[in-house]
Design a protein around this motif. Structure first.
Motif, PDB file in Angstrom:
ATOM      1  N   LEU A  14       0.721  -1.358   0.165  1.00 21.87           N
ATOM      2  CA  LEU A  14       0.007  -0.018  -0.135  1.00 21.87           C
ATOM      3  C   LEU A  14       1.332   0.993   0.159  1.00 21.87           C
ATOM      4  O   LEU A  14       0.441   2.510  -0.767  1.00 21.87           O
ATOM      5  N   SER A  15       2.109   1.211   0.350  1.00 24.77           N
ATOM      6  CA  SER A  15       2.892   2.248   0.460  1.00 24.77           C
ATOM      7  C   SER A  15       3.826   2.491  -0.220  1.00 24.77           C
ATOM      8  O   SER A  15       3.561   3.979  -0.894  1.00 24.77           O
ATOM      9  N   ARG A  16       4.062   1.323  -1.342  1.00 20.06           N
ATOM     10  CA  ARG A  16       4.460   1.733  -2.648  1.00 20.06           C
ATOM     11  C   ARG A  16       3.748   2.305  -4.164  1.00 20.06           C
ATOM     12  O   ARG A  16       4.120   3.303  -4.510  1.00 20.06           O
ATOM     13  N   ALA A  17       1.915   1.488  -4.168  1.00 23.10           N
ATOM     14  CA  ALA A  17       1.166   2.220  -4.302  1.00 23.10           C
ATOM     15  C   ALA A  17       0.859   3.731  -4.460  1.00 23.10           C
ATOM     16  O   ALA A  17       0.655   4.521  -5.028  1.00 23.10           O
ATOM     17  N   ALA A  18       0.967   4.464  -3.175  1.00 19.82           N
ATOM     18  CA  ALA A  18       0.420   5.500  -2.225  1.00 19.82           C
ATOM     19  C   ALA A  18       1.641   6.585  -2.781  1.00 19.82           C
ATOM     20  O   ALA A  18       0.888   7.277  -3.403  1.00 19.82           O
ATOM     21  N   GLU A  19       2.828   6.110  -2.655  1.00 23.23           N
ATOM     22  CA  GLU A  19       3.872   6.957  -3.481  1.00 23.23           C
ATOM     23  C   GLU A  19       3.679   6.852  -4.704  1.00 23.23           C
ATOM     24  O   GLU A  19       4.151   8.163  -5.379  1.00 23.23           O
ATOM     25  N   ALA A  21       1.082   6.592  -7.123  1.00 21.56           N
ATOM     26  CA  ALA A  21      -0.265   7.189  -6.702  1.00 21.56           C
ATOM     27  C   ALA A  21       0.380   9.305  -6.924  1.00 21.56           C
ATOM     28  O   ALA A  21      -0.074  10.212  -7.600  1.00 21.56           O
ATOM     29  N   ARG A  22       0.764   9.183  -5.556  1.00 18.72           N
ATOM     30  CA  ARG A  22       1.105  10.542  -6.083  1.00 18.72           C
ATOM     31  C   ARG A  22       2.451  11.348  -6.431  1.00 18.72           C
ATOM     32  O   ARG A  22       2.035  12.279  -7.087  1.00 18.72           O
ATOM     33  N   ARG A  23       2.883  10.310  -7.818  1.00 22.32           N
ATOM     34  CA  ARG A  23       3.759  10.793  -8.472  1.00 22.32           C
ATOM     35  C   ARG A  23       3.034  11.195  -9.829  1.00 22.32           C
ATOM     36  O   ARG A  23       3.604  12.091 -10.269  1.00 22.32           O
ATOM     37  N   LEU A  24       2.286   9.837  -9.930  1.00 20.30           N
ATOM     38  CA  LEU A  24       0.853  10.736 -10.740  1.00 20.30           C
ATOM     39  C   LEU A  24       0.293  11.478 -10.896  1.00 20.30           C
ATOM     40  O   LEU A  24      -0.478  11.096 -11.623  1.00 20.30           O
ATOM     41  N   GLY A  25       0.991  11.860 -10.113  1.00 20.45           N
ATOM     42  CA  GLY A  25      -0.671  13.601  -9.560  1.00 20.45           C
ATOM     43  C   GLY A  25      -2.519  12.615  -9.146  1.00 20.45           C
ATOM     44  O   GLY A  25      -2.958  13.413  -9.912  1.00 20.45           O
ATOM     45  N   LEU A  26      -2.379  11.929  -8.219  1.00 25.38           N
ATOM     46  CA  LEU A  26      -3.974  11.344  -7.907  1.00 25.38           C
ATOM     47  C   LEU A  26      -4.151  11.403  -6.875  1.00 25.38           C
ATOM     48  O   LEU A  26      -4.065  10.317  -5.404  1.00 25.38           O
ATOM     49  N   TYR A  31      -4.967   9.233  -1.107  1.00 29.58           N
ATOM     50  CA  TYR A  31      -5.899   9.975   0.316  1.00 29.58           C
ATOM     51  C   TYR A  31      -6.174   8.169   0.177  1.00 29.58           C
ATOM     52  O   TYR A  31      -6.248   7.407   1.402  1.00 29.58           O
ATOM     53  N   LEU A  32      -7.017   7.306  -0.384  1.00 28.67           N
ATOM     54  CA  LEU A  32      -8.041   6.373  -0.319  1.00 28.67           C
ATOM     55  C   LEU A  32      -6.658   5.237   0.218  1.00 28.67           C
ATOM     56  O   LEU A  32      -6.821   4.423   0.972  1.00 28.67           O
ATOM     57  N   LEU A  33      -5.939   5.245  -0.689  1.00 27.02           N
ATOM     58  CA  LEU A  33      -4.732   4.250   0.288  1.00 27.02           C
ATOM     59  C   LEU A  33      -4.191   4.418   1.650  1.00 27.02           C
ATOM     60  O   LEU A  33      -3.633   4.086   2.192  1.00 27.02           O
ATOM     61  N   SER A  34      -3.974   5.333   1.444  1.00 24.90           N
ATOM     62  CA  SER A  34      -3.210   6.124   3.134  1.00 24.90           C
ATOM     63  C   SER A  34      -4.095   5.805   4.231  1.00 24.90           C
ATOM     64  O   SER A  34      -3.641   5.057   4.737  1.00 24.90           O
ATOM     65  N   MET A  35      -5.407   6.429   3.324  1.00 19.28           N
ATOM     66  CA  MET A  35      -6.221   5.777   5.130  1.00 19.28           C
ATOM     67  C   MET A  35      -6.348   4.282   5.283  1.00 19.28           C
ATOM     68  O   MET A  35      -6.625   3.864   6.218  1.00 19.28           O
ATOM     69  N   ALA A  36      -6.495   3.590   4.234  1.00 14.91           N
ATOM     70  CA  ALA A  36      -6.891   2.267   4.261  1.00 14.91           C
ATOM     71  C   ALA A  36      -4.796   1.370   4.392  1.00 14.91           C
ATOM     72  O   ALA A  36      -5.007   0.303   5.083  1.00 14.91           O
TER      73      ALA A  36
END
Length: 56
Positions: A14-19, A21-26, A31-36
């Motif tokens: 999840l941490s890698r996916a959130a990072e 998504a952050r780089r992709l500007g999503l 936010y959703l990945l961070s809450m998960a």
């Protein structure tokens, strides 16, 4: 693999996916990945303590 180990692995994913998504500007996805991630980390901590009351 124990439940705690699986939760820690999921937290890393999840941490890698959130990072990514952050780089992709999503921002909504971040936010959703961070809450998960918060939920999974809490469940992992509860699993480490031998207490499943905080697990989702």
């Amino acid at each position: 693999m124990s439940r705690g180990d699986e939760l820690k692995e999921l937290a890393g994913d999840l941490s890698r996916a959130a990072e990514r998504a952050r780089r992709l500007g999503l921002p909504t996805t971040v936010y959703l990945l961070s809450m998960a991630l918060v939920e999974v980390r809490e469940a992992a901590a509860a699993s480490d303590d031998g207490d499943d009351h905080g697990a989702a």
